[in-house]
Design an enzyme around this catalytic site. Structure first.
Site, mmCIF file in Angstrom:
data_model
loop_
_atom_site.group_PDB
_atom_site.id
_atom_site.type_symbol
_atom_site.label_atom_id
_atom_site.label_comp_id
_atom_site.label_asym_id
_atom_site.label_seq_id
_atom_site.Cartn_x
_atom_site.Cartn_y
_atom_site.Cartn_z
ATOM 1 N N ASP A 72 -0.604 -12.517 2.134
ATOM 2 C CA ASP A 72 -1.295 -11.473 2.893
ATOM 3 C C ASP A 72 -1.618 -12.080 4.261
ATOM 4 O OD1 ASP A 72 -2.662 -9.331 3.787
ATOM 5 O OD2 ASP A 72 -4.174 -9.292 2.203
ATOM 6 N N HIS A 120 -11.012 -14.151 3.160
ATOM 7 C CA HIS A 120 -12.189 -13.397 2.740
ATOM 8 C C HIS A 120 -13.255 -14.355 2.225
ATOM 9 C CE1 HIS A 120 -9.592 -9.535 1.898
ATOM 10 N NE2 HIS A 120 -9.445 -10.017 3.118
ATOM 11 N N ASP A 158 -4.480 -13.859 -2.638
ATOM 12 C CA ASP A 158 -3.914 -13.431 -1.362
ATOM 13 C C ASP A 158 -3.954 -14.648 -0.450
ATOM 14 O OD1 ASP A 158 -3.183 -10.877 -1.970
ATOM 15 O OD2 ASP A 158 -4.549 -9.893 -0.560
ATOM 16 N N ASP A 193 -11.000 -11.738 10.053
ATOM 17 C CA ASP A 193 -9.909 -11.936 9.106
ATOM 18 C C ASP A 193 -8.618 -12.118 9.914
ATOM 19 O OD1 ASP A 193 -8.774 -12.031 6.592
ATOM 20 O OD2 ASP A 193 -8.878 -9.877 6.216
ATOM 21 N N HIS A 205 0.892 -1.165 0.000
ATOM 22 C CA HIS A 205 0.000 0.000 0.000
ATOM 23 C C HIS A 205 0.926 1.209 0.000
ATOM 24 C CE1 HIS A 205 -2.401 -2.965 2.332
ATOM 25 N NE2 HIS A 205 -3.436 -2.436 1.739
ATOM 26 N N GLU A 236 -8.791 -13.851 -1.819
ATOM 27 C CA GLU A 236 -8.097 -14.099 -0.546
ATOM 28 C C GLU A 236 -8.813 -15.204 0.228
ATOM 29 O OE1 GLU A 236 -6.552 -10.768 1.591
ATOM 30 O OE2 GLU A 236 -7.121 -11.596 3.539
ATOM 31 N N ASP A 294 2.464 2.040 3.234
ATOM 32 C CA ASP A 294 3.349 1.046 3.850
ATOM 33 C C ASP A 294 4.792 1.432 3.544
ATOM 34 O OD1 ASP A 294 1.070 -0.493 4.305
ATOM 35 O OD2 ASP A 294 1.406 -1.762 2.541
HETATM 36 C C1 XLS Z 1 -7.701 -6.699 4.007
HETATM 37 C C2 XLS Z 1 -7.127 -6.917 2.701
HETATM 38 C C3 XLS Z 1 -5.967 -6.001 2.330
HETATM 39 C C4 XLS Z 1 -5.755 -6.014 0.857
HETATM 40 C C5 XLS Z 1 -4.976 -4.877 0.314
HETATM 41 O O1 XLS Z 1 -8.440 -7.507 4.541
HETATM 42 O O2 XLS Z 1 -6.772 -8.256 2.572
HETATM 43 O O3 XLS Z 1 -4.831 -6.353 3.028
HETATM 44 O O4 XLS Z 1 -5.152 -7.196 0.446
HETATM 45 O O5 XLS Z 1 -5.549 -3.657 0.609
HETATM 46 NI NI NI Z 2 -5.735 -9.087 0.955
HETATM 47 NI NI NI Z 3 -7.713 -9.604 4.150
#
Ligand code: XLS
Ligand code: NI
Ligand code: NI
Length: 439
Positions: A341, A273, A298, A309, A103, A270, A106
């Site tokens: 991630d 998610h 991810d 999460d 990001h 992800e 970051d």
């Molecule tokens: C948050 C997300 C974030 C994204 C990037 O839950 O996984 O980390 O991957 O903004």
């Molecule tokens: Ni992510």
């Molecule tokens: Ni996430």
């Protein structure tokens, strides 16, 4: 510049195979091993997540961070960012990975104004560029953090205040510039606060129109600057918003198709998610792959008992093997890679823990890939799956698939069929055994 060693005593992580008892070696991830026509390195394109590995100090709603990173000691933001970049590049090199993801903030702490932030981003991307040139480390994707700053409490692109939408636009423009400067292969949008907390005060239709407008503008800007990579939407159902608009893969694909964005955008799926949306990882990958929208992954995992999460490092071989079956059948990812991630636990406070975490994650994906390849090539497995649909391969079944039959034709077929309908077993337990036997 960059002559300080942060991970002292740890050498480059090598592949030593399953018989090795060296905890700082890969047991299954052999970058050069060819599986299903590609090396593991090419299949996965492993990336480290700058935010979890080099920024996240382990704070939670109940307490301050527990990490005391040696690269996070300077009070000068540019120096602190350079130290962090040194640590990140040392770590990636020692892991033998090729990629990172970030990001904007970051890389370097946000400034007190957009102009100051832009200056800081210019300084740190200059520095990282020289580090990229001196290594072979590439940028898998960049993104903008449009969710942490309090100004985004009501959303970024979907904020009801146009001034905030414009601010987010400026931030995304700078993040795109940084991504392109570092030859980023892709760009991600994760809409953490692009959703609602209460529908009582939210015009959902209008907010979604705004989000589409915003994504279109970002895409048009990047294309006008020569960016040829792919944009990814990263679905997540909730957290931090009560309901996020990019709820899951199916919802996000519907959104992209509605607004004509499906050719430039794909999905970044992800694991945690998926499970938050009450799906499995393999389900989300399958939905994306069916529409040729499987862009990137991810990698992490949730906790079976916790409903948030947790972003733990992947270690579930069956879950990953099932996912890799979808991955292989889809022919891999559209432009993306496998980004860890994931974060080490709050009480994992040795610098070495970051290595154990990534080694385990890479080995889990490698094992998943090896298992998936064996299952897909096992005739006992494929004959059952293919055989299930054999009635559509010829005759009326094939005519049905080709759109040559009407509902009245189905009536005629059914009434002229004098045989009783046979019970055809789905053979699930047998298939589960085949999968487990290959683990
Ligand atoms: C948050 C997300 C974030 C994204 C990037 O839950 O996984 O980390 O991957 O903004
Ligand atoms: Ni992510
Ligand atoms: Ni996430």
């Amino acid at each position: 510049m960059g002559d300080k060693e942060y991970f002292k005593g740890i050498l480059k992580i090598a592949f030593e195979g399953k018989a090795s008892d060296n905890p700082l070696a890969f047991k299954y991830y052999n970058p050069d091993q060819v599986v299903a026509g590609k090396t593991m390195r090419e299949h996965f394109k492993f990336a480290i997540a700058y935010w979890h590995s080099f920024c996240g100090q382990g704070s939670d709603p109940f307490g301050a961070g527990t990490q005391n990173f040696p690269w996070d000691q300077s009070n000068d933001p540019v120096q602190a960012a350079k130290d962090k970049a040194d640590a990140a590049f040392e770590f990636i090199s020692k892991m033998g990975f090729d990629y990172f993801c970030f990001h904007d903030y970051d890389l370097i702490q946000e400034g007190s104004s957009l102009v100051e932030s832009e200056k800081r981003l210019a300084a740190i991307t200059d520095y990282i560029k020289t580090k990229q040139d001196a290594s072979s480390i590439k940028l898998l994707w960049g993104t903008a953090n449009c969710f942490s700053n309090p100004r985004y409490m009501n959303g970024a692109a979907t904020n009801p205040d146009f001034d905030v939408v414009a601010y987010a636009g400026a931030q995304v423009k700078m993040a795109l510039d940084a991504t392109m400067k570092l030859n980023g292969e892709n760009y991600v949008f994760w809409g953490g606060r692009e959703g609602y907390i209460s529908l009582l005060n939210t015009d959902m239709g209008r907010e979604q129109d705004h989000m589409a407008r915003f994504l279109t503008m970002a895409k048009d800007y990047a294309r006008s600057q020569g960016f040829t990579g792919t944009f990814f939407i990263e679905p997540k159902p909730m957290e931090p918003s009560k309901h996020q608009y990019d709820f899951d893969a199916a919802t996000s694909i519907g959104f992209l198709q509605k607004y004509g964005l499906q050719d430039d955008f794909k999905l970044n799926i992800e694991v945690n998610h998926a499970t938050l949306a009450q799906h499995t990882f393999e389900h989300e990958l399958t939905v994306a792959a069916n529409d040729n929208m499987l862009g990137s992954i991810d990698a992490n995992r949730g906790d079976y008992q916790n409903g948030w999460d947790t972003d733990q490092f992947p270690n579930n071989i069956e879950e990953t093997a099932r996912a890799m079956m979808v991955f292989l059948k889809a022919g891999g990812l559209q432009g993306g890679g496998v980004n860890f991630d994931a974060k080490i636990r709050r009480n994992s406070t040795d610098l070495e823990d970051l290595f154990h975490a990534h080694i385990g994650g890479a080995d889990t994906f490698a094992r998943g890939l090896l298992v998936a390849d064996k299952v897909l090539n096992d005739p006992a497995f494929s004959s059952i799956v293919n055989g299930r649909y054999a009635s559509f391969d010829s005759g009326n079944g094939s005519a049905f698939e080709q759109g040559k039959l009407s509902l009245s034709d189905l009536f005629d077929v059914a009434t002229s069929n004098t045989d009783a309908i046979k019970a055809r077993s789905g053979k699930q337990e047998y298939l589960e055994n085949i999968l487990n036997n290959h683990i």
